[in-house]
Design a protein around this motif. Sequence first.
Motif, PDB file in Angstrom:
ATOM      1  N   VAL A 190       0.869  -1.174   0.000  1.00 47.28           N
ATOM      2  CA  VAL A 190       0.000   0.000   0.000  1.00 47.28           C
ATOM      3  C   VAL A 190       0.904   1.222   0.000  1.00 47.28           C
ATOM      4  O   VAL A 190       1.836   1.317   0.805  1.00 47.28           O
ATOM      5  N   ARG A 191       0.632   2.158  -0.910  1.00 49.30           N
ATOM      6  CA  ARG A 191       1.365   3.416  -0.944  1.00 49.30           C
ATOM      7  C   ARG A 191       0.350   4.540  -0.774  1.00 49.30           C
ATOM      8  O   ARG A 191      -0.634   4.617  -1.522  1.00 49.30           O
ATOM      9  N   VAL A 192       0.587   5.391   0.208  1.00 50.01           N
ATOM     10  CA  VAL A 192      -0.322   6.497   0.511  1.00 50.01           C
ATOM     11  C   VAL A 192       0.459   7.801   0.347  1.00 50.01           C
ATOM     12  O   VAL A 192       1.540   7.959   0.914  1.00 50.01           O
ATOM     13  N   ARG A 193      -0.083   8.732  -0.447  1.00 48.96           N
ATOM     14  CA  ARG A 193       0.562  10.025  -0.662  1.00 48.96           C
ATOM     15  C   ARG A 193      -0.451  11.130  -0.389  1.00 48.96           C
ATOM     16  O   ARG A 193      -1.592  11.066  -0.855  1.00 48.96           O
ATOM     17  N   PHE A 194      -0.033  12.133   0.376  1.00 51.32           N
ATOM     18  CA  PHE A 194      -0.925  13.257   0.642  1.00 51.32           C
ATOM     19  C   PHE A 194      -0.147  14.466   1.140  1.00 51.32           C
ATOM     20  O   PHE A 194       0.988  14.353   1.595  1.00 51.32           O
ATOM     21  N   CYS A 195      -0.774  15.615   1.034  1.00 53.92           N
ATOM     22  CA  CYS A 195      -0.263  16.864   1.590  1.00 53.92           C
ATOM     23  C   CYS A 195      -1.083  17.141   2.847  1.00 53.92           C
ATOM     24  O   CYS A 195      -2.288  17.357   2.764  1.00 53.92           O
ATOM     25  N   PRO A 196      -0.464  17.117   4.030  1.00 52.98           N
ATOM     26  CA  PRO A 196      -1.228  17.232   5.270  1.00 52.98           C
ATOM     27  C   PRO A 196      -1.888  18.587   5.484  1.00 52.98           C
ATOM     28  O   PRO A 196      -2.760  18.722   6.341  1.00 52.98           O
ATOM     29  N   PHE A 197      -1.509  19.591   4.706  1.00 51.67           N
ATOM     30  CA  PHE A 197      -2.053  20.931   4.895  1.00 51.67           C
ATOM     31  C   PHE A 197      -3.282  21.207   4.043  1.00 51.67           C
ATOM     32  O   PHE A 197      -3.869  22.273   4.133  1.00 51.67           O
ATOM     33  N   GLU A 198      -3.669  20.248   3.213  1.00 56.67           N
ATOM     34  CA  GLU A 198      -4.876  20.400   2.406  1.00 56.67           C
ATOM     35  C   GLU A 198      -6.102  20.028   3.244  1.00 56.67           C
ATOM     36  O   GLU A 198      -6.010  19.280   4.207  1.00 56.67           O
ATOM     37  N   THR A 199      -7.265  20.503   2.828  1.00 56.88           N
ATOM     38  CA  THR A 199      -8.491  20.264   3.594  1.00 56.88           C
ATOM     39  C   THR A 199      -9.156  18.939   3.258  1.00 56.88           C
ATOM     40  O   THR A 199     -10.003  18.475   4.007  1.00 56.88           O
ATOM     41  N   ASN A 200      -8.761  18.297   2.164  1.00 56.78           N
ATOM     42  CA  ASN A 200      -9.449  17.094   1.699  1.00 56.78           C
ATOM     43  C   ASN A 200      -8.709  15.798   2.026  1.00 56.78           C
ATOM     44  O   ASN A 200      -8.862  14.807   1.340  1.00 56.78           O
ATOM     45  N   VAL A 201      -7.898  15.779   3.073  1.00 58.72           N
ATOM     46  CA  VAL A 201      -7.088  14.590   3.361  1.00 58.72           C
ATOM     47  C   VAL A 201      -7.567  13.809   4.587  1.00 58.72           C
ATOM     48  O   VAL A 201      -6.919  12.850   4.989  1.00 58.72           O
ATOM     49  N   GLU A 202      -8.690  14.186   5.152  1.00 61.13           N
ATOM     50  CA  GLU A 202      -9.153  13.529   6.372  1.00 61.13           C
ATOM     51  C   GLU A 202      -9.355  12.023   6.182  1.00 61.13           C
ATOM     52  O   GLU A 202      -8.864  11.217   6.978  1.00 61.13           O
ATOM     53  N   SER A 203     -10.029  11.615   5.118  1.00 65.91           N
ATOM     54  CA  SER A 203     -10.278  10.189   4.910  1.00 65.91           C
ATOM     55  C   SER A 203      -8.989   9.439   4.574  1.00 65.91           C
ATOM     56  O   SER A 203      -8.819   8.283   4.943  1.00 65.91           O
ATOM     57  N   THR A 204      -8.050  10.100   3.911  1.00 67.27           N
ATOM     58  CA  THR A 204      -6.767   9.480   3.597  1.00 67.27           C
ATOM     59  C   THR A 204      -5.978   9.218   4.873  1.00 67.27           C
ATOM     60  O   THR A 204      -5.417   8.143   5.068  1.00 67.27           O
TER      61      THR A 204
END
Length: 93
Positions: free
Chosen positions: A16-30
């Motif tokens: 599993v590879r997970v990529r996200f920017c923690p400062f964005e508003t749409n990352v809660e479910s990620t």
Amino acid sequence: MAARRVVVGLRAVNSVRVRFCPFETNVESTREFLHHISSKKARSSNFNCVVTTDVRHDGSEPMVDIMFVGEYQSLSEGFHATELDAHLKARLK
């Protein structure tokens, strides 16, 4: 309100590879998904599953890449947990 109980098993997953920017508003479910697959109980269901986290500060959309046993891949950009639930249910039928 009662806490949700989430059961995660990684038996059919190679990586599993997970990529996200923690400062964005749409990352809660990620972030919630990453929390559940990183739990001790989920990790103990498949010790060979590799979980990779890529935290960026570039405003990119969240992305989850799952490699299943048998080389089947699921890539979800703009990840939302409900999309993955529907995809996994269809895959397990």
